[in-house]
Design a protein around this motif. Structure first.
Motif, short mmCIF file in Angstrom:
data_model
loop_
_atom_site.label_atom_id
_atom_site.label_comp_id
_atom_site.label_asym_id
_atom_site.label_seq_id
_atom_site.Cartn_x
_atom_site.Cartn_y
_atom_site.Cartn_z
N ILE A 1 -3.14 -32.85 19.16
CA ILE A 1 -2.75 -34.11 19.94
C ILE A 1 -1.33 -33.78 20.47
CG2 ILE A 1 -2.17 -36.49 19.65
CD1 ILE A 1 -4.53 -36.76 17.71
N THR B 1 -4.85 -29.92 12.13
CA THR B 1 -5.42 -29.34 13.48
C THR B 1 -5.27 -30.58 14.64
OG1 THR B 1 -7.53 -29.85 12.75
CG2 THR B 1 -6.74 -27.52 12.61
N SER B 2 -5.75 -31.57 14.05
CA SER B 2 -5.67 -32.80 14.92
C SER B 2 -4.33 -33.10 15.49
CB SER B 2 -6.18 -34.02 14.22
OG SER B 2 -7.58 -34.04 14.12
N VAL C 1 -7.29 -31.55 22.03
CA VAL C 1 -7.68 -32.76 21.12
C VAL C 1 -9.04 -32.66 20.58
CG1 VAL C 1 -8.34 -35.33 21.04
CG2 VAL C 1 -6.41 -34.45 22.63
N MET C 2 -9.94 -32.23 21.18
CA MET C 2 -11.50 -31.96 20.54
C MET C 2 -11.41 -30.83 19.58
SD MET C 2 -13.69 -34.10 22.53
CE MET C 2 -15.00 -33.35 22.35
N THR D 1 -10.33 -31.00 11.94
CA THR D 1 -10.28 -31.94 11.07
C THR D 1 -11.52 -32.13 10.17
OG1 THR D 1 -8.50 -32.68 11.90
CG2 THR D 1 -9.31 -34.04 10.34
N LEU D 2 -12.63 -32.36 11.07
CA LEU D 2 -13.88 -32.64 10.41
C LEU D 2 -14.44 -31.56 9.64
CD1 LEU D 2 -15.57 -34.89 13.41
CD2 LEU D 2 -14.28 -35.44 11.47
N THR E 1 -6.55 -34.37 2.82
CA THR E 1 -6.24 -34.91 4.23
C THR E 1 -5.02 -34.23 5.02
OG1 THR E 1 -7.07 -37.08 3.06
CG2 THR E 1 -5.91 -37.07 5.27
N ILE F 1 -5.90 -32.66 8.61
CA ILE F 1 -5.34 -33.26 9.85
C ILE F 1 -4.48 -32.42 10.54
CG2 ILE F 1 -5.96 -35.73 9.17
CD1 ILE F 1 -3.08 -36.01 8.95
N GLY G 1 -8.85 -30.17 17.78
CA GLY G 1 -8.09 -30.51 16.58
C GLY G 1 -9.02 -31.28 15.77
N VAL G 2 -9.90 -32.15 16.39
CA VAL G 2 -10.64 -33.22 15.62
C VAL G 2 -11.54 -32.75 15.03
CG1 VAL G 2 -12.23 -35.43 15.91
CG2 VAL G 2 -10.09 -35.10 16.99
#
Lengths: 245, 110
Positions: free
Chosen positions: A217, A212-213, A171-172, A178-179, A206, A210, A174-175
């Motif tokens: 997830i 990777t997020s 999750v980390m 995205t960032l 976008t 997203i 992935g986020v």
């Protein structure tokens, strides 16, 4: 003197799955109580009767082996006849083969899936590595707890921490992916917009960012589900342990 | 001659024969066999319980936790129809075996 420590020791020694193991312990506890009551009826003190009952039961070293022969799964029985290193090698090879097969049929055969995985950029590499680890750990847990039925205390809570860690890491990563994706797109916004008739393609950016997020997830969800199943099984068995002794 | 091995081989028949009469739990079976054989057959728990569990897996006996004696729960075993049929065949085999040994070694029969 109570039978608790003896029964706990016997429960650990028995290499058979639950709930059979708990039932055997309850049955042996009843046997000990009856033997003790008989000895007391014949004039032995309660302490001596309990000691004598445990001595009589402990003298039968073949009990654990005989019970394993009746209750162990066919796989566990076959593996127990091999040297430890050989049986571990066979188990891990089988798990690896199943894992590779799963990865192959779900990812590599699907062209859109490969495109999806490639579109996330560098951050997809650690996420995919974690995903492969989750697949292997998940297969190992399911095999160990539900097929081989190794319900020893040390095996029950194995890999739970690793699965939890991998879920969080997915999750980390992935986020963060995205960032970083947004940051990279926005930092060259003018150049990007120039390729799209002067309009910044926010939806396209976008969609890519997203990736990777979404993938992180998704893998985290799989890890959490496997962890939940393994943890629930462990909790159920540990509950049986405390009840039986 | 290893008499213990012969005794062990008899365990299944002795246990099933007891269960033919009435449902019993493990400790009762040990005592009953020891009493009826005047101490000749002493069933150890390491022999009895794996045997009972194997018979249950084979469908020859079934078990149930009950509270017959002063409210203490005990696991009672009882014979299934399959177990009864199996026991009848076993008794027949024993009869033939004993008769054959009696013919071969008359001293044993007397």
């Amino acid at each position: 003197m109570t039978f608790g420590p003896y029964l706990a020791q016997l429960e650990n020694a028995l290499e058979i799955p639950y709930p059979e193991r708990a039932e055997v312990i309850s049955e042996i506890a009843a046997h000990l109580e009856d033997l003790c009551a008989d000895l007391m009826f014949n004039g032995t003190s309660e302490t001596e009767a309990r000691e004598e009952a445990i001595r009589a039961m402990s003298a039968d070293a073949g009990f654990v082996r005989e019970m394993a022969d009746v209750h162990q799964t066919a796989i566990a029985k076959a593996l127990s006849k091999l040297p430890r290193n050989v049986s571990l090698g066979i188990e891990y090879s089988a798990i690896a083969l199943v894992g590779l097969f799963l990865v192959f049929i779900t990812v590599l055969q699907e062209a859109p899936m490969i495109e999806f995985l490639a579109s996330g950029g560098l951050f997809m590499i650690p996420i995919n590595l974690a995903g492969i680890a989750i697949v292997f750990l998940g297969i190992e847990r399911i095999y160990s707890l539900f097929i081989k039925k190794d319900h020893s205390q040390e095996n029950l809570e194995k890999r739970l921490l690793s699965l939890g860690f991998l879920a969080v890491a997915c999750v980390m990563t992935g986020v963060i992916g995205t960032l970083v994706g947004f940051y990279q797109a926005f930092s060259v916004a003018d150049q990007v917009a120039s390729k799209f008739d002067g309009v910044f393609p926010i939806f396209e950016v976008t969609r890519i960012a997203i990736t990777t997020s979404i993938w992180g997830i998704t893998l985290a969800f799989i890890a959490v589900v496997v962890r939940f199943i393994a943890k629930a099984k462990a909790t159920r068995i540990l509950g049986m342990r405390s009840l039986s002794t | 001659m290893d008499v213990d091995r012969i005794k062990n081989a008899c365990s299944e028949t002795l246990v099933v024969n007891l269960l033919k009469e009435k449902p019993m739990h493990g400790y009762d079976m040990c005592k009953e066999i020891e009493n009826r054989s005047s101490g000749y057959f002493v069933l150890k728990h390491s022999t009895l319980y794996p045997l009972l569990h194997r018979l249950e897996k084979e469908g020859l006996v079934k078990s149930k936790w009950s509270e017959f004696d002063a409210g203490k729960p005990r696991k009672y075993y009882y014979l299934t129809k399959k177990g009864v049929a199996h026991h009848e065949k076993t008794i027949e085999s024993w009869r033939e075996l004993v008769a054959s040994i009696g013919h071969l070694i008359p001293e044993v029969a007397t």
